[in-house]
Design a protein around this motif. Structure first.
Motif, PDB file in Angstrom:
ATOM      1  N   LEU A   1     -21.552 -13.749 -35.542  1.00  0.00           N
ATOM      2  CA  LEU A   1     -21.113 -12.376 -36.322  1.00  0.00           C
ATOM      3  C   LEU A   1     -20.000 -13.520 -37.650  1.00  0.00           C
ATOM      4  O   LEU A   1     -19.124 -13.837 -36.535  1.00  0.00           O
TER       5      LEU A   1
ATOM      6  N   GLU B   1     -16.782 -12.061 -38.448  1.00  0.00           N
ATOM      7  CA  GLU B   1     -15.992 -11.785 -37.395  1.00  0.00           C
ATOM      8  C   GLU B   1     -15.094 -13.201 -36.649  1.00  0.00           C
ATOM      9  O   GLU B   1     -14.685 -13.359 -36.607  1.00  0.00           O
ATOM     10  N   GLN B   2     -16.603 -13.066 -35.745  1.00  0.00           N
ATOM     11  CA  GLN B   2     -16.309 -14.287 -34.620  1.00  0.00           C
ATOM     12  C   GLN B   2     -16.305 -15.888 -35.226  1.00  0.00           C
ATOM     13  O   GLN B   2     -15.589 -16.865 -34.789  1.00  0.00           O
ATOM     14  N   VAL B   3     -17.339 -16.218 -36.623  1.00  0.00           N
ATOM     15  CA  VAL B   3     -17.037 -17.109 -37.032  1.00  0.00           C
ATOM     16  C   VAL B   3     -15.519 -17.681 -37.860  1.00  0.00           C
ATOM     17  O   VAL B   3     -15.049 -19.093 -37.050  1.00  0.00           O
TER      18      VAL B   3
ATOM     19  N   LEU C   1     -14.544 -13.858 -27.557  1.00  0.00           N
ATOM     20  CA  LEU C   1     -12.957 -13.982 -28.501  1.00  0.00           C
ATOM     21  C   LEU C   1     -12.597 -12.390 -28.957  1.00  0.00           C
ATOM     22  O   LEU C   1     -13.973 -11.588 -29.112  1.00  0.00           O
TER      23      LEU C   1
ATOM     24  N   ARG D   1     -11.061 -21.861 -26.252  1.00  0.00           N
ATOM     25  CA  ARG D   1     -12.494 -21.077 -25.061  1.00  0.00           C
ATOM     26  C   ARG D   1     -13.856 -21.116 -27.081  1.00  0.00           C
ATOM     27  O   ARG D   1     -14.047 -19.323 -26.836  1.00  0.00           O
TER      28      ARG D   1
ATOM     29  N   GLU E   1     -11.807 -10.398 -31.694  1.00  0.00           N
ATOM     30  CA  GLU E   1     -12.687 -10.098 -32.951  1.00  0.00           C
ATOM     31  C   GLU E   1     -14.236 -10.442 -32.553  1.00  0.00           C
ATOM     32  O   GLU E   1     -14.707  -9.441 -33.522  1.00  0.00           O
ATOM     33  N   GLN E   2     -14.415 -11.074 -32.109  1.00  0.00           N
ATOM     34  CA  GLN E   2     -15.957 -11.036 -31.379  1.00  0.00           C
ATOM     35  C   GLN E   2     -16.469  -9.589 -30.634  1.00  0.00           C
ATOM     36  O   GLN E   2     -17.909  -9.476 -31.714  1.00  0.00           O
TER      37      GLN E   2
ATOM     38  N   ALA F   1     -16.325  -6.669 -33.059  1.00  0.00           N
ATOM     39  CA  ALA F   1     -17.399  -6.302 -34.077  1.00  0.00           C
ATOM     40  C   ALA F   1     -19.087  -6.090 -32.871  1.00  0.00           C
ATOM     41  O   ALA F   1     -19.309  -5.399 -33.464  1.00  0.00           O
TER      42      ALA F   1
ATOM     43  N   ARG G   1      -9.162 -21.644 -34.926  1.00  0.00           N
ATOM     44  CA  ARG G   1      -9.622 -22.184 -33.351  1.00  0.00           C
ATOM     45  C   ARG G   1      -9.482 -23.548 -33.569  1.00  0.00           C
ATOM     46  O   ARG G   1      -8.763 -24.494 -33.080  1.00  0.00           O
TER      47      ARG G   1
ATOM     48  N   ALA H   1     -12.493 -16.446 -36.849  1.00  0.00           N
ATOM     49  CA  ALA H   1     -11.757 -16.682 -35.662  1.00  0.00           C
ATOM     50  C   ALA H   1     -12.077 -17.641 -34.626  1.00  0.00           C
ATOM     51  O   ALA H   1     -10.898 -18.857 -34.467  1.00  0.00           O
ATOM     52  N   GLU H   2     -13.320 -18.217 -34.935  1.00  0.00           N
ATOM     53  CA  GLU H   2     -13.608 -19.456 -34.032  1.00  0.00           C
ATOM     54  C   GLU H   2     -13.062 -20.370 -35.010  1.00  0.00           C
ATOM     55  O   GLU H   2     -12.781 -21.819 -34.427  1.00  0.00           O
TER      56      GLU H   2
END
Lengths: 466, 466
Positions: free
Chosen positions: A283, A285-287, B283, A241, B285-286, B289, A293, A289-290
């Motif tokens: 953002l 936090e997202q980066v 996701l 995802r 985490e995103q 935030a 993955r 987590a991505e």
């Protein structure tokens, strides 16, 4: 063709009508490097002058070729039938950046990278990033529907064009679309003009959609023993995802070329057939987590080495191999037939198998790289133009490549367009009925066929001498 | 018009040619509720039959109106000149969901919500979500370029159509685009057909782009003392670099209607002029935030109350006001003139000021809500069709609304299209030269003007009796 420039001088002024040999040659070529001299070059100051020149050309049945940055790879701005080349270089202003409405309004010859810098300075983002972005212009990007590495997540130029002002070959000034993202009033002329390669109308103003600039990026590099492994990683990360901003794939022949050029052997571990550069953004936090993955997907797909940039300097270092690629290819041979084929993304391994066949069968060097997420691969057939036999083999390989891409349900061009360079192959992707319909559409814009003639349609093309 | 159905029976079989009064009426109306009887209804089984019927209609100069789910709001599938209505209801299969290539291939009459369920079952996502998604079909969504709440982040139908099979009014079967996201081979017929309202060709197969399904959502509800405060919140959250999936705005008149209908006074705190539903996805985490930033933007913009769903049940409860809206409006008056105007997003407050003016000036109830991120607002002018004076005032208000939207640099339709309901207003958004060009394009597809005649262009419309 001899054109008496007096009526053109009356429209744009004597300083902006060029008839000297050097200008006629300079404005008659593009990045394809197979040009044809213009008879006269005009540099209009505004839309009214563009319309008046178009009307004169239509009335006198003079070929008229609009020109932006001149960086196209398919001869789109080459005046193959002579006539008037209209350079839009004086229409080069950013007219408005509307932060609240996320809109920019620009004249056609704003350099794409200049626009990007201007909107990023206020926290906004114009994603389309063709490799030529420091030379090419928004109008040309629109005319060709330019793509770039970030197209995977953000889409191509088409997805950012909200409205256009354009001049028809018969001189009428029309406005299409507007300042709103949703607009279903009448036929979508805006997106018919995007990618029409300057054959339907002359673009004089562009209204662009902007988005908020993603504040953070993360960059990873993974190497794989085969292209199949690399594509497996891409499919795995989509299953996780994640939609990265970019997934650039660089093949072994490219890596060797860069390593030789830079004299750096560390670029890729031994046995690397494919190097993948993945960038995620958003953002912070997202980066994070991505990126996790992405790393997981690459490892699961059998990456031989995995690097993740810890800071901007490391990020730039990872991208270095990609940035040095074009220059390094010039050390293989002076000329490249730079094809931009595209296949459904899971068929990229079959495309690379085809490229391997071409290398063997035609004895050619074909370093290839591209936008793996989109299945859009730049296949660079390297030739020495002085070697006529090699040039012929390259043309033979080109046909087999295009036929193979068609068999894989792909398209012969994902970014560069048709121009005259690929016009002979149009029928591989389009049926005679579809081509006939396109010609009727062309006639509905350009009844006398004066605008950028000799392009796109195979039976109208005459190949110019270099 | 009397049509002898024998040749049509020869093409599709006697069971699939309907001439009874009830069918002719049923297939002659849509959600606009101003229908016109078809002379005959045909239900082709496949593309070849569609082509044969089109050829027969072209040869006999018989009007031919393609029909999908019949849920349009502008009379797009109403046979205003009689003739043949072609319902595509038998072409209702999902042909392929290609997980590796993120593609779905469907026949036109697959219900949009059915497709969404099917792709979500394998972790993929087809974002366009018109309110009619449980009744409307993909082909109709393509013909009208349907939008929906998620368009703000994900775009409208146009952004998901990669390729089409379509039948020209003269019977040729063409394929446009294909299975690749980047394709610049020839003119973009695909996106010319999207939104062409069944006037250029009959869509018989659609190739759609899918994306990975965002695994997590968060939903917030904020209330504001004025629409200006609410729009300020939207602009602030864009500045915070967040693009929510949806930003739905519901005005005070709508809230009152729902509160009365449900007999629930807690829907909005006293003094609420605008309620905003924001959903972010991605996701986990995103999403966390982004939800924080949404809350911060709403508070900074002066929200009077802020709720954040803690679980799926609470999320459904927050959405309830939006879901019950349509039914509650029916308690105000039996008929709504459902307009889908769009303005640049920062001008939504001016649009609501205009709506207030219309309420006072024309003594009308006009509950309004919509997609604030896109500036796309549904302006519902409620009328009792038995009150002729009120109907007239509603039509007068409609014209002032469309003129006002045009003055705000917006468009008279962002989602529903023109059909015959809005054809009289086309000239507000498009110049005579642009309309003339569109008519020439129409003629290049449909030389005898048989396909869905009497739509879009003002001088060709005759208004049917109800």
């Amino acid at each position: 063709m001899e054109i008496r420039p007096v009526p053109l001088i009356a429209i744009v002024g004597a300083d902006f009508v060029l008839t000297d040999e050097e200008s006629r040659r300079k404005y008659g070529t593009d990045a394809l490097k197979r040009g044809h001299q213009a008879d006269v070059v005009v540099l209009p100051a505004d839309t009214a002058q563009v319309a008046a020149v178009a009307r004169w050309c239509d009335e006198t049945r003079t070929p008229l070729v609009p020109r932006g940055g001149g960086t196209g790879y398919t001869g789109g701005s080459v005046p193959v039938r002579g006539g008037v080349v209209m350079s839009l270089e004086r229409l080069n202003r950013i007219l408005e950046i509307d932060e609240a409405n996320l809109i920019a309004i620009v004249q056609p010859n704003v350099i794409t990278g200049v626009l990007q810098d201007a909107v990023e300075a206020v926290g906004l983002f114009y994603p389309p990033d063709p490799a030529s972005l420091r030379q090419s212009v928004v109008g040309g990007n629109v005319a060709e529907c330019a793509g770039g590495p970030r197209a995977f997540k953000y889409g191509v130029t088409k997805q950012y064009v909200l409205g256009l002002e354009a001049v028809l070959p018969t001189g009428e000034i029309i406005r299409t679309g507007g300042k709103v993202v949703k607009n279903v009033v009448g036929y979508d002329l805006t997106h018919l003009l995007v990618g029409s390669e300057g054959t339907l109308a002359i673009i004089t103003e562009v209204t662009l959609r902007l988005i908020p600039k993603p504040p953070v990026q993360a960059t990873l590099r993974a190497t794989f023993p085969t292209v199949t492994h690399a594509v497996d990683a891409v499919i795995r990360l989509l299953r996780a995802r994640v939609i990265p901003a970019t997934v650039e794939l660089i093949d072994g022949e490219c890596l060797e070329s860069v390593a030789r050029y830079l004299n750096v052997r560390s670029l890729a571990p031994p046995g690397t057939a494919a190097l993948v550069l993945v960038e995620v953004d958003g953002l912070s936090e997202q980066v994070g987590a991505e990126a996790d993955r992405v790393a997981e997907a690459c490892r699961a797909a059998g990456a031989t080495e995995l690097l993740r940039a810890r800071d901007e300097a490391e990020r730039q270092e990872l991208w270095r191999v990609r940035r040095e690629l074009s220059l390094s290819l010039k050390t293989i041979a002076p000329l490249k037939f730079n094809h931009d084929v595209v296949v459904p993304k899971a068929r990229v391994p079959q495309l690379f198998a085809l490229i391997d066949d071409l290398r063997r069968r035609f004895q050619l060097r074909i370093p290839s790289f591209g936008h793996a997420g989109d299945g859009n691969i730049h296949v660079n057939i390297m030739v020495d133009p002085a070697d006529a036999a090699e040039v012929q083999r390259a043309h033979d390989a080109e046909r087999v490549l295009f036929e193979g891409v068609t068999a894989l349900e792909g398209a012969i061009s994902g970014e560069h367009g048709i121009g005259f360079a690929k016009a002979a192959y149009l029928g591989l992707n389009l049926s005679p009925d579809a081509i006939a319909l396109m010609k009727r559409i062309k006639a509905s814009f350009d009844p006398h066929g004066i605008l950028n003639p000799g392009k796109m349609f195979p039976d109208e093309v005459t190949f110019p001498e270099s």
